[in-house]
Design a protein around this motif. Structure first.
Motif, mmCIF file in Angstrom:
data_model
loop_
_atom_site.group_PDB
_atom_site.id
_atom_site.type_symbol
_atom_site.label_atom_id
_atom_site.label_comp_id
_atom_site.label_asym_id
_atom_site.label_seq_id
_atom_site.Cartn_x
_atom_site.Cartn_y
_atom_site.Cartn_z
ATOM 1 N N VAL A 100 0.859 -1.175 0.000
ATOM 2 C CA VAL A 100 0.000 0.000 0.000
ATOM 3 C C VAL A 100 0.898 1.227 0.000
ATOM 4 N N MET A 101 0.795 2.034 -1.049
ATOM 5 C CA MET A 101 1.741 3.135 -1.213
ATOM 6 C C MET A 101 1.580 4.216 -0.153
ATOM 7 N N LYS A 102 0.383 4.367 0.379
ATOM 8 C CA LYS A 102 0.128 5.442 1.339
ATOM 9 C C LYS A 102 0.931 5.263 2.610
ATOM 10 N N ASP A 103 0.987 4.042 3.120
ATOM 11 C CA ASP A 103 1.638 3.838 4.406
ATOM 12 C C ASP A 103 2.630 2.698 4.426
ATOM 13 N N GLY A 104 2.842 2.042 3.294
ATOM 14 C CA GLY A 104 3.841 0.977 3.222
ATOM 15 C C GLY A 104 3.386 -0.353 3.753
#
Length: 128
Positions: A52-56
């Motif tokens: 998930v790019m937002k929070d890794g």
């Protein structure tokens, strides 16, 4: 134009390592989920890992944990798949894919149908 481009594949001996890259252009990945999949001849495409790019938030298929690692660089709009201790059965075409929301369910993140756009793939061959 939205595009995903994989790179970094090649031929490697058993026990070797490769790092694959998935670079996005035409859009930013910040709010997306990016998945890695692989497919070998005669087999279905299978999920490898997702992030998930937002929070890794990341998931690696249980059969690959300890050997494969996924990471991201939001500034470069790129996701990486580090593959260590490669085995001949890791041979296949590796694809990255994206979907424009955060996939929090690990099972969902391993289904190809969860994703919207795909790259063209990069070949990984593990052979002595």
């Amino acid at each position: 134009q939205l595009q995903l481009v994989e790179s970094g594949g090649g031929v490697v001996q058993p026990g070797g390592s490769l790092r694959l890259s998935c670079a996005a252009s035409g859009f930013t990945l910040d709010d997306f989920t990016v998945g890695w999949f692989r497919q070998s001849p005669g087999k279905e495409r299978e999920g490898v890992s997702a992030i998930v790019m937002k929070d890794g938030g990341a998931y690696v298929h249980s059969s690959l944990k300890g050997r494969f690692t996924i990471s991201k660089d939001n500034a470069k709009n790129t996701v990486y798949l580090q593959m260590n201790s490669l085995k001949p059965e890791d041979t296949g075409v590796y694809y990255c894919a994206e979907v424009d929301w955060s996939l929090r369910n690990n099972s969902d993140s391993m289904y190809p149908s969860s994703y919207s756009h795909w790259g063209q793939g990069t070949q990984v061959t593990v052979s002595s």
